[in-house]
Design a protein around this motif. Structure first.
Motif, PDB file in Angstrom:
ATOM      1  N   TYR A  11       0.606  -1.159   0.450  1.00  0.00           N
ATOM      2  CA  TYR A  11      -0.062   0.107   0.019  1.00  0.00           C
ATOM      3  C   TYR A  11       0.944   1.251  -0.163  1.00  0.00           C
ATOM      4  O   TYR A  11       2.437   1.180   0.171  1.00  0.00           O
ATOM      5  CB  TYR A  11      -0.938  -0.002   1.073  1.00  0.00           C
ATOM      6  N   TYR A  12       0.438   2.386  -0.570  1.00  0.00           N
ATOM      7  CA  TYR A  12       1.117   3.715  -0.378  1.00  0.00           C
ATOM      8  C   TYR A  12       0.536   4.828   0.492  1.00  0.00           C
ATOM      9  O   TYR A  12      -1.102   4.850   0.846  1.00  0.00           O
ATOM     10  CB  TYR A  12       0.721   4.162  -2.038  1.00  0.00           C
ATOM     11  N   SER A  13       1.205   5.088   0.637  1.00  0.00           N
ATOM     12  CA  SER A  13       0.332   6.569   1.321  1.00  0.00           C
ATOM     13  C   SER A  13       1.232   7.998   0.753  1.00  0.00           C
ATOM     14  O   SER A  13       1.628   8.220  -0.039  1.00  0.00           O
ATOM     15  CB  SER A  13       0.561   7.120   3.020  1.00  0.00           C
ATOM     16  N   ARG A  14       0.531   9.203   1.313  1.00  0.00           N
ATOM     17  CA  ARG A  14       1.585  10.623   1.169  1.00  0.00           C
ATOM     18  C   ARG A  14       1.976  10.952   1.704  1.00  0.00           C
ATOM     19  O   ARG A  14       2.038  10.708   2.744  1.00  0.00           O
ATOM     20  CB  ARG A  14      -0.296  11.192   0.408  1.00  0.00           C
ATOM     21  N   ASP A  15       2.741  11.818   1.506  1.00  0.00           N
ATOM     22  CA  ASP A  15       3.522  12.618   2.167  1.00  0.00           C
ATOM     23  C   ASP A  15       2.829  13.683   2.850  1.00  0.00           C
ATOM     24  O   ASP A  15       1.799  14.347   2.491  1.00  0.00           O
ATOM     25  CB  ASP A  15       4.708  13.408   1.531  1.00  0.00           C
ATOM     26  N   PRO A  16       2.898  14.146   4.027  1.00  0.00           N
ATOM     27  CA  PRO A  16       2.447  15.011   4.339  1.00  0.00           C
ATOM     28  C   PRO A  16       2.275  16.574   3.773  1.00  0.00           C
ATOM     29  O   PRO A  16       3.266  16.991   3.845  1.00  0.00           O
ATOM     30  CB  PRO A  16       3.071  15.284   5.601  1.00  0.00           C
ATOM     31  N   MET A  17       1.123  17.238   4.482  1.00  0.00           N
ATOM     32  CA  MET A  17       1.660  17.955   3.993  1.00  0.00           C
ATOM     33  C   MET A  17       1.921  19.659   4.325  1.00  0.00           C
ATOM     34  O   MET A  17       1.307  21.320   4.396  1.00  0.00           O
ATOM     35  CB  MET A  17      -0.654  18.814   2.863  1.00  0.00           C
TER      36      MET A  17
END
Lengths: 243, 186
Positions: free
Chosen positions: A121-127
């Motif tokens: 699975y993949y996640s986003r980098d923090p904004m």
């Protein structure tokens, strides 16, 4: 060992223990049983098979090679004839224990590798960064104009600075004699460093020259630098006992 | 009160955060009681699963994180090369040692591996997989290393305690040993 094996390089192994484990596995031996000295020959043969032995990499392999050769030579000599140092006696046992521990960590490492590669699975980098920039106060267009003007001014002053440098060559020796005279004229023959430097109004180069002059005077033991504690004012004083 | 709005607020928060958020941190931000947060998390998690969404809520690194559903990983990979930081075998070995022996010094790692591990440890540090945990009070005061939350995240672990017990990596060897002893006895 077959030819292909010989063509491997040291870089293939993570270290001498890794190479030893490889030999043990290849010979289908059990670490608990295997007389380590039997591996000495294969181990050394492997090192010798490498055409270019990168000494930096090889040094760690060579230490183990020497331990193995020691174990081997020990095994070849009749026990009754030789009295071995107790601490030397268990080189083989130590190596065995180290191999066992290392093997367990290698398994743990394989497990971690599987976790790492198997993650599907993949996640986003923090904004968060965007939020930091949004925290800026709203500014009027005038502020932008001001900032632009300031920028232009800085640019011009840069050019001016260059001209000044060209016109006024700095001379450390000159500055040294100036400082000497200045100190002499000061009450207590002592002067605050920042006053001596002119508070930065004369520009960076003159500042640098003054510092160099001060350091040179200290080296020649004409002046001393005094500071009561960290971050306190720095004073330059005449070296006592000199005119 | 848990309703669609509170669940949506949590979803929005987790989306922007990207990184896992712990229930206590979420409770702090949303200013709701912790027990309500825990229930809301469950609701959101179930919602995403029941509706077969492409996004899922998972528990990782002592928090909760929105991630893509596993079944779509291949599709995502078609988007372009996925960027998983490269971890060399030497780094993985050092990481295994740090995971199980933390806090541990580089010298202790080298003793186990029998090989210089300066570069491996530095690279792990740069990837933020390990961090400094003070210094060992021995000669030279060497730096102690431990694993980070990012390590848990990248390896999909809820917490460090959920790694297999250390003994599991040794068992096989001990069994062999016992086998040998019985053989010798017969």
């Amino acid at each position: 060992m077959d030819k292909e094996e010989y063509q491997l390089e040291l870089g293939v192994f993570e270290g001498p223990l890794d190479l030893l484990l490889h030999l043990i596995d290849k010979n289908e031996l059990n670490i608990y049983d295997v007389p380590i000295h039997l591996l000495a020959e294969q181990y050394v043969a492997y090192l010798e098979s490498l055409e270019d032995l990168d000494l930096e990499v090889a040094s760690e392999f060579l230490i183990v090679a020497s331990q193995l050769m020691y174990a081997k030579s020990k095994a070849l000599l009749p026990k009754t004839l030789m009295e071995f140092d107790e601490s030397e006696e268990d080189i083989e046992e130590r190596l065995r224990l180290q191999l066992l521990e290392y093997r367990a960590f290698k398994k743990a490492s394989t497990y971690l590798e599987k976790l790492y590669k198997g993650k599907k699975y993949y996640s986003r980098d923090p904004m968060e960064r965007q939020f930091q920039s949004l925290e800026l106060e709203p500014q009027s267009p005038l502020a932008l104009l001001e900032a632009w003007k300031e920028f232009q001014r800085d640019e011009i002053s840069l050019f001016e600075a260059e001209e000044i440098i060209a016109l006024e060559p700095f001379n450390i020796e000159e500055r040294m004699s100036e400082i000497s005279t200045e100190i002499k004229n000061y009450p207590g023959k002592r002067i605050r460093l920042d006053l001596l430097l002119g508070g930065g109004t004369k520009g960076k180069i003159s500042w640098l020259v003054a510092i160099l002059a001060v350091l040179e005077l200290v080296r020649l033991k004409k002046i001393v630098i005094e500071q009561s504690n960290a971050f306190a004012q720095i004073y330059i004083a005449r070296q006592e006992g000199k005119q | 009160m848990i309703n669609q709005t509170t669940i949506a607020a949590l979803e929005a928060l987790l989306f922007v955060s990207g990184a896992p958020l712990s229930p206590s941190r979420i409770s702090e931000i949303l200013d709701w009681p912790l027990d309500e947060i825990v229930v809301t998390i469950k609701h959101l998690k179930n919602n995403l699963e029941e509706n077969n969404r492409g996004i899922r809520l998972i528990e990782v690194a002592e928090g909760w994180q929105l991630v893509t559903a596993e079944e779509y990983s291949e599709i995502i990979e078609r988007l372009g090369e996925t960027v998983q930081p490269k971890v060399t075998p030497g780094m993985m070995e050092s990481l295994a040692i740090i995971s199980y022996r933390q806090p541990v010094t580089r010298q202790e790692i080298e003793q186990i591996r029998g090989v210089n591990s300066d570069r491996a440890v530095k690279a792990l540090y740069e990837l933020e997989l390990v961090e400094e945990r003070g210094r060992k009070e021995v000669v030279g005061r060497p730096i102690l290393y431990g694993t980070t939350s990012k390590f848990l995240q990248l390896f999909g672990l809820k917490e460090i305690e959920l790694l297999p017990r250390w003994e599991e990596f040794q068992e096989e060897e001990q069994e062999k040993n016992e086998g040998t002893i019985t053989e010798n006895n017969t």
